[in-house]
Structures are given as C-alpha cells and as structure tokens.
Design an enzyme around this catalytic site. Structure first.
Site, PDB file in Angstrom:
ATOM      1  N   GLN A  33       0.852  -1.182   0.000  1.00 50.66           N
ATOM      2  CA  GLN A  33       0.000   0.000   0.000  1.00 50.66           C
ATOM      3  C   GLN A  33       0.884   1.227   0.000  1.00 50.66           C
ATOM      4  O   GLN A  33       1.920   1.266   0.665  1.00 50.66           O
ATOM      5  CB  GLN A  33      -0.914   0.013   1.225  1.00 50.66           C
ATOM      6  CG  GLN A  33      -1.838   1.238   1.260  1.00 50.66           C
ATOM      7  CD  GLN A  33      -2.946   1.081   2.297  1.00 50.66           C
ATOM      8  OE1 GLN A  33      -3.238  -0.034   2.716  1.00 50.66           O
ATOM      9  NE2 GLN A  33      -3.542   2.181   2.683  1.00 50.66           N
ATOM     10  N   GLY A  34       0.473   2.228  -0.782  1.00 50.97           N
ATOM     11  CA  GLY A  34       1.233   3.468  -0.856  1.00 50.97           C
ATOM     12  C   GLY A  34       0.315   4.660  -0.886  1.00 50.97           C
ATOM     13  O   GLY A  34      -0.894   4.554  -0.647  1.00 50.97           O
ATOM     14  N   GLY A  35       0.892   5.791  -1.226  1.00 48.74           N
ATOM     15  CA  GLY A  35       0.137   7.030  -1.150  1.00 48.74           C
ATOM     16  C   GLY A  35      -1.031   7.099  -2.123  1.00 48.74           C
ATOM     17  O   GLY A  35      -1.997   7.812  -1.893  1.00 48.74           O
ATOM     18  N   PHE A  36      -0.964   6.343  -3.229  1.00 45.09           N
ATOM     19  CA  PHE A  36      -2.004   6.454  -4.247  1.00 45.09           C
ATOM     20  C   PHE A  36      -2.824   5.181  -4.398  1.00 45.09           C
ATOM     21  O   PHE A  36      -3.633   5.076  -5.308  1.00 45.09           O
ATOM     22  CB  PHE A  36      -1.386   6.801  -5.608  1.00 45.09           C
ATOM     23  CG  PHE A  36      -0.675   8.119  -5.592  1.00 45.09           C
ATOM     24  CD1 PHE A  36      -1.212   9.204  -4.916  1.00 45.09           C
ATOM     25  CD2 PHE A  36       0.544   8.271  -6.227  1.00 45.09           C
ATOM     26  CE1 PHE A  36      -0.564  10.423  -4.900  1.00 45.09           C
ATOM     27  CE2 PHE A  36       1.204   9.484  -6.206  1.00 45.09           C
ATOM     28  CZ  PHE A  36       0.649  10.566  -5.543  1.00 45.09           C
TER      29      PHE A  36
ATOM     30  N   LYS B 189      -1.645  -2.908  -9.316  1.00 45.64           N
ATOM     31  CA  LYS B 189      -1.652  -1.652  -8.574  1.00 45.64           C
ATOM     32  C   LYS B 189      -3.012  -0.985  -8.787  1.00 45.64           C
ATOM     33  O   LYS B 189      -3.386  -0.646  -9.916  1.00 45.64           O
ATOM     34  CB  LYS B 189      -0.519  -0.745  -9.071  1.00 45.64           C
ATOM     35  CG  LYS B 189      -0.408   0.577  -8.335  1.00 45.64           C
ATOM     36  CD  LYS B 189       0.798   1.345  -8.837  1.00 45.64           C
ATOM     37  CE  LYS B 189       0.921   2.702  -8.162  1.00 45.64           C
ATOM     38  NZ  LYS B 189       2.094   3.447  -8.633  1.00 45.64           N
TER      39      LYS B 189
ATOM     40  N   VAL C 178      -1.650  -2.536  -3.607  1.00 48.54           N
ATOM     41  CA  VAL C 178      -1.067  -3.489  -4.550  1.00 48.54           C
ATOM     42  C   VAL C 178      -1.520  -4.888  -4.149  1.00 48.54           C
ATOM     43  O   VAL C 178      -1.451  -5.270  -2.977  1.00 48.54           O
ATOM     44  CB  VAL C 178       0.478  -3.412  -4.559  1.00 48.54           C
ATOM     45  CG1 VAL C 178       1.045  -4.377  -5.594  1.00 48.54           C
ATOM     46  CG2 VAL C 178       0.944  -1.999  -4.850  1.00 48.54           C
TER      47      VAL C 178
ATOM     48  N   ASP D 189      11.934   9.168  -7.564  1.00 39.26           N
ATOM     49  CA  ASP D 189      11.552   8.499  -6.316  1.00 39.26           C
ATOM     50  C   ASP D 189      12.281   7.162  -6.177  1.00 39.26           C
ATOM     51  O   ASP D 189      11.695   6.160  -5.785  1.00 39.26           O
ATOM     52  CB  ASP D 189      10.043   8.287  -6.265  1.00 39.26           C
ATOM     53  CG  ASP D 189       9.555   7.987  -4.840  1.00 39.26           C
ATOM     54  OD1 ASP D 189      10.267   8.388  -3.880  1.00 39.26           O
ATOM     55  OD2 ASP D 189       8.494   7.365  -4.689  1.00 39.26           O
TER      56      ASP D 189
END
Length: 794
Positions: A485-488, A505, A491, A602
């Site tokens: 899991q990320g900012g957007f 994603k 997964v 990044d």
C-alpha cells in the site's frame, strides 16, 4: 666538458647545445601554455622530468621522461651530448636520453605551445625535419595534434600507457594502441590480454565508440607510411586532453571558472564494451533482458553455461552453410563490427560487389562497407568466428552476416506464423479497445478526468485488461491478496487464467492527485524495455477503477530484505553487488539510452523489486518526468518523492535533473552496504543521518565500519571500499560535482582513479517523518522515513 647551467632572467622556451636545465629551472612555451622542468608527485621526494600545463594546478602533467627511473634528489640536470641528443643525468649516471638517426647541426631543444618537446636544428622550424619529439613517445595523455599509431617507415609505435597510480607515473597495467590487422583497430590492453577494442575506423568514427566528442575534429590516417589517429580542436580556447586511466580512456575538459577537470566521456562505458563478453557468434546489447544473444542461425555452445549468464563460450552454427546462392545474409543495423583479426579489405569496390565476393567464398562469414560516409564504399570481409560484436545505442554501422539457407527458410515460416498471430492478437486488442472506448462513451461519463485518461490511454500500444479478468485474478481484491500500500493506492497479487502471477496496482478512488501519476506511469512504462525495469503487462480503466498490471516479483522489494535482520543474512555481498550494478544499469537506460530521457524522482529501496534470481527491477514511475533532446533538468513547485532520498536542490528549491537520481542512488548504495535506513544514527556525541555517519567514518578512515555485519564474511573489501567511495561522490552537495550513472558504472566495474569526495549535502533543518511517496507493486510498504536532526548546511 662541464656545461654551465642556464641563468633565467625571464621565461624562455628553448635551450641550445651549450646550455642545460637543472632542478628548479624550467622552460615555458612561447604562449605560456606548457612548462618543462622537474617535479614531484604527492608526498614523495622522487623527482621527474616532465611537461605540465603551466596555469592549471590540478592533474596537469601530460608527459614524463624518466617515468620508470625517478631521481632521488634535486641533483638532476638535462643537457645535450656531443652527438646532439638530450641526456638526463643524476651525478654520473644517465637516467634518460633521446636517440635519433638524423644529422644534428647546432641542435636546439624547444617546448611548444602544443605541449611537444622537440629537438631541431637551429633555424629549422619545419615539423617534418624535427630530429626528435616527445609526441613520438607519449606517456598517458593524448594532446591535440598528437598521433596515436604507427610510423611504418621506422617501425615506431606511438601508444599510451597508464600510470601505476596517481603518485607513480611508472608504467601501469593498461595500454592503448593500434593493432596492425588488415582492417586496423585500437585496443586497450591489460598486460598482454585484450580488455577493450574501439572497433575499426569507418570513415566517420570508430565502429564501437558511440559517443561523439564535441569540439573535436577526429581523423584516422591510413597509407603506406603511417597509420594513426589524431584530433584537433574546433575551439582552441578550450583545454582538452585524452588520458588512459587504468582500464579506460577519458576525455577531460578544463573548466576555468570552477578550476577543475570535467570528464566528458569515459570509454569503455558499459558491460558490452568488455572484450569477448558474449564469446563468438553472439551479439551484446545492454538494453536487452539477456545481455548476450546468439546471432541468427546460431545457438549457445553450452546451453547450461548460457543459462547461468556465462556467455564466453559463445555460439555455434545450427546448420552448415551451403555456400554461394543457397545461403542468405541477415542485415544487422547499428553494430560494432566483429574483431578484425581475420579480415580482407578492398577500398575500391561497392557493397553489391562486396556481397558477391562474400557469397562466393564459403569461408566468408560477414561483410560491410569499409567507409560508411555518404552511400558507403569499400568492402570488408570476415572469415572464421565473429567475435566481440555489440549492438550500439548510437553510432555503429550495418553488418551483413551469413546464415544457412535452410535455416532461413525455417526462420521465415516461423516469422510468418508470428506475424499472422501478432496481427490477429493486435486486431483483437484493437477491437477490445474500441469496445471499451465505446462502452465508456455510451455511459456518458461526466468526469473530465476520466475523459482525459481515456484520450491519453486510447492510443497506447498496450493490452487493456477487462475488469472481470482482474477481479477474478485477485479474488475480488481480497485482503489476503493485498501485498502493499502506498500514497495512491494498494497493490494486490493475482493469478491470470493462463497461470501467470501478476501484481495489480489499484489506484485509490477519488484520488485526483493519483490520476496524473497513473497516466504518467502507463505512458512511461509502456515505452520502456530493459531487464532492470519492472515490466508493465497492461492496464485497466473501467468505471471508477484504474489498474496497472505488472509482472510479479517473487522476492518482493529490496527494503523488505536488507532492512530485515533475518532476511538480510541471506543476501550476501556478491548478491548485493549484483543488485547495485543492476540498479545502475537501469538508471543509465532511463537517463541516456531510452527513447525518452527519464528522471525517476523516487528511487529508493522499496521501489526496487527482485525477481527469482535476485535481479533488481526499478519500479513505480508515477513521479517520473521525461525530457527530450539534450535537456537534463527542470523545476517544479510540487515536490514529490521521499525525504531522505531527495537531493538538496530538489527538496529545497524544486530543481531536479538526472543528478537528482544520482543522489538517490548514492543513498540507496549506502543502505545496501550497511543494511540501515537513511535515518538518525549516533556517532560519539552526534546524531547523524546515514550520509553524515558515512562521511564521518570516511574522514576518520574507518569507512569499512559501515559494512553490514551479516555480510562481513562474504564481502570483497576492495569492492566495498569502492562502493562507499562512489556513494559519497553521488551525494555531493552540488549536482555538478556528482558523477553521471555511466561514470558510476565505470567506477564500480574497474580500478580507475576516482576523485576524493567533498563534504556531502545535508538538509539544514529537521524534516518530518511523514513519507510522501508512491506505492510499489509486490511488497508491503516499509518505512522509508527519515528524521534529519540539527545538521548544519555543509
């Protein structure tokens, strides 16, 4: 006879037969460019006679007379002998001397503004009449106007030889010279072993040298008397030199304002430049998923060795040649042509005649033009195995390689089937895309953002997956399938109906910010193909769902291993070194070799994925920016990425460039070596981040204390030390002080000399530990967070 030492009332550029030069006295060229005299290197007291740039205080020596025989004190003196030769003496011993066959009449020794020390007869300034010149006996530096090659009349070979070390100009292990084959070419030799070859001159450049050197007119002269390479400068106000430093030859340009040498080009530049990497009858391509590929009609000599990436045994023919009209020639474009040991050259026939010559000779394996200027002219034939062939990213030339007629017939049938299948599959994809677009339009989607995505994704040559296919593969996006899991978004791991494992994603619904990154990632990765970049299999945009489908990486992300005390023990130093190189190769592709110049913005451990063989794959291009042409930098008011990996100029001012990625790579390199994140660490009474900690240990000459305890038994100290050195060069405060990724690969993979790092760039304030970062497929997100505590700007 005792010769009096010359008394210098002003700078002079020559001495006569009745004069001498003692230690402490010098000759200065007429324009004040070069100086001849005695000097020492480093902290040693050894004295050398040499030539250096008079007004350049750093790395200025371009020629050394007694490089193998230094003088131990200041008693050295340079004089003329009675025969007109120069002789360097220490007391009663001859340390070095010149020899020549021409008749001397009142000889004069003069240092020229070209850097050439010449002996000529007094009053005769014709270069063809020089009795002797230092340009015929180069050290490690090729200056404008010097010749590198052979004088066939006298048998004189002019070649460069590396220094043993920066403080020792004696003959090193590497040399750069011309091999006198039928089709001559230059080699870098390590002792008597071939290390790298430039490829032959093809009328425009050397076949294997892809970088075009700015501000230089290069020429290669081949006739009955001489064979040599030389260059002159278009703008003579710029100071340029070419040096052989260990295993590479480098073009250096003096930056007067900054008072430093800028390295413009380093050759060899990548792994495919290493001599014989792929063996015989194979081609090396740095951008392919497998670096070495057999030529058409050939197969690996040892499939087992080939599968382990040991390609040096090369490839062998599948079918014997039938000769003459029954064989065909396959055209390869943009190639560094094979080694020219066994070649035949005729400069007076055209390509059609060349093809006929090769076709009628059953031993001929390949042919091409010897001169590719204009429509091409001349003919080169290769006999026997084709060795050291490389696909060039820029430059290179066409090469026609023989293939068995029966093999070609079978190849054509396969190609026909593949084309038919591809057309059918493409048609199905197009129909599906039309269906999806029409479906979206029929739904009268009101969102401008959705319309924007549709218009931007509709023309991509990329499979569009049906939402039902993806929901089935991920068990309806089950929590049990969630792997990151990320900012957007999140997964998920999935399995397609054909058995392929995928990583999906899933962009968070309502994330207006994330939609931009979604489009960016699709458009970028769809155009990128490299073994060290994660592969995008397709995408899905249906209703509110925006999905990216990637190949699944079974070993997850790099951070999940190196920052885990248990898993980290299973990643030894050779594996970590392999990962470091892979990440560097991926960045070189993004910055230089891809169709677009791409800045990732990044790069971090959680955005590097590992496949089943621990090959690294750079992922997550949601933050990436592209440039065209020669543009390499930009700026933004919106700072995205991960603090701790951001270059100072980006985090503070929003300025980003390829050097921003280099900074991030330097941080990542330190993390791989020490197994710690870039966060607060204690050293004595100080609280430092990882960069500050590494710099402190470097100054204390204790840099090896950085090594992760779990790899100490497997590490190669010299490799680790070089990696630490490179990492500190990558995290320099100012972008111009950081190397390019091409230079990084060269430094990591050779024993070349490296400059000392300056103090790195630190953030001058405390930065919050909230991570502004995107998600990556395949892995639970780790805390790439950083608190930088009370560090002064350096």
């Amino acid at each position: 006879m005792v010769l009096p030492s010359l008394k210098f009332s002003a700078a002079i550029d020559s001495v006569s037969q009745t004069q001498s030069i003692s230690d402490g006295k010098t000759l200065v060229s007429k324009g004040g460019v070069f100086e001849l005299g005695f000097f020492s290197l480093g902290s040693t007291t050894k004295r050398y006679l040499g030539i250096w740039y008079k007004n350049i205080p750093i790395d200025g020596v371009v020629w050394v007379a007694n490089r193998a025989n230094p003088i131990n004190d200041s008693s050295g003196i340079l004089t003329f002998t009675s025969t007109g030769n120069l002789e360097l003496r220490q007391n009663d011993s001859v340390v070095w001397s010149t020899t020549y066959q021409k008749q001397a009449q009142n000889p004069v020794a003069q240092i020229l503004d070209s850097g050439n020390l010449v002996i000529r007869n007094e009053g005769d300034t014709n270069p063809d009449m020089y009795l002797w010149q230092s340009f015929d006996y180069p050290s490690d530096t090729l200056l404008p106007g010097m010749k590198l090659g052979w004088d066939l009349r006298t048998g004189l070979e002019r070649k460069l030889t590396s220094w043993t070390s920066p403080d020792d100009p004696s003959l090193g292990n590497f040399s750069w010279g011309l091999m006198l084959y039928s089709y001559p070419e230059f080699y870098v030799m390590k002792g008597t072993q071939k290390y790298y070859r430039t490829g032959p001159w093809n009328g425009l450049q050397f076949s294997g040298v892809s970088d075009q050197i700015q501000n230089q007119n290069a020429m290669f002269v081949s006739n009955d008397e001489e064979l040599f390479y030389s260059y002159t400068l278009i703008n003579n106000s710029v100071t340029v030199k070419v040096k052989i430093i260990n295993a590479s030859f480098q073009t250096h340009v003096w930056e007067k304002e900054k008072e430093k040498w800028r390295v413009n080009i380093i050759t060899p530049g990548d792994f495919c430049d290493m001599y014989g990497l792929c063996g015989a009858n194979a081609v090396c391509s740095i951008t392919d998923s497998r670096v070495c590929q057999c030529l058409e009609g050939f197969s690996p000599k040892s499939q087992q060795e080939w599968n382990t990436s040991n390609w040096r045994q090369g490839c062998i023919q599948n079918e014997p040649f039938h000769c003459k009209d029954r064989d065909v020639f396959v055209k390869y474009v943009g190639m560094k042509v094979p080694e020219t040991t066994h070649t035949w050259v005729d400069e007076n026939i055209n390509l059609d005649e060349c093809r006929a010559r090769c076709s009628n000779n059953c031993s001929c394996m390949a042919f091409t033009n010897s001169d590719i200027r204009g429509a091409g002219s001349g003919c080169v034939l290769w006999f026997g195995e084709l060795f050291d062939v490389k696909e060039s990213q820029t430059g290179g030339q066409d090469l026609y390689i023989r293939m068995s007629g029966s093999e070609f017939d079978g190849h054509n049938k396969s190609v026909t089937i593949i084309i038919a299948t591809t057309i059918a599959a493409t048609g199905a994809i197009i129909l599906f895309c039309i269906f999806v677009i029409c479906r979206v339009r029929r739904n009268n989607a009101e969102s401008k953002v959705k319309d924007n995505i549709e218009s931007q994704l509709g023309d991509l040559d990329l499979p569009l997956f049906d939402l039902l296919t993806i929901t089935t593969a991920t068990n309806n996006f089950s929590l049990n399938n969630k792997i990151g899991q990320g900012g957007f978004g999140q997964v998920y791991k999935g399995k397609l109906a054909d058995g392929r494992d995928i990583a999906v994603k899933r962009l968070s619904r309502g994330s207006g910010q994330g939609i931009t990154e979604f489009i960016t990632e699709v458009k970028l990765i769809a155009k990128l193909q490299h073994r060290n970049l994660v592969k995008l299999l397709g995408c899905c945009f249906q209703g509110d769902e925006k999905l990216l489908i990637y190949e699944f990486m079974v070993n997850g992300s790099l951070d999940s291993i190196i920052f885990d005390q248990v898993k980290g023990k299973f990643l030894d130093w050779p594996q970590r070194f392999h990962i470091i190189f892979g990440i560097a190769r991926g960045l070189v592709y993004l910055h230089q070799d891809s169709r677009l110049r791409i800045i990732h913005r990044d790069l971090k451990a959680s955005n590097v994925l590992l496949d089943e063989k621990l090959n690294p794959k750079i992922s997550d291009f949601g933050m990436a920016r592209t440039f065209g042409g020669e543009q390499t930098e930009g700026n933004t008011n919106r700072i995205v990425g991960t603090y701790g990996y951001m270059a100072p100029e980006y985090a503070v001012d929003g300025l980003f460039s390829i050097k921003s990625d280099v900074f991030s790579f330097g941080i990542l390199l330190l993390e791989i070596i020490c197994g710690n994140k870039n966060r607060a660490l204690c050293h004595g009474n100080e609280t430092l981040n990882l960069v500050g900690y590494a710099w402190t240990l470097w100054k204390e000459q204790n840099a090896l204390q950085l090594i992760d305890s779990s790899i100490k038994d497997s590490c190669v100290i010299q490799e680790v030390r070089r990696c630490i050195h490179v990492s500190l060069l990558c995290v320099q405060q100012y972008p111009e002080d950081r190397p390019t990724m091409t230079s990084v690969i060269q430094m990591l993979g050779s024993e070349m000399e490296m400059v000392e790092p300056k103090e790195p760039g630190f953030f001058p304030k405390r930065i919050s530990d909230e991570e502004n970062s995107s998600s990556n497929p395949n892995q639970m997100t780790s805390n790439d967070k950083l608190t930088i505590t009370s560090l002064d700007g350096r």
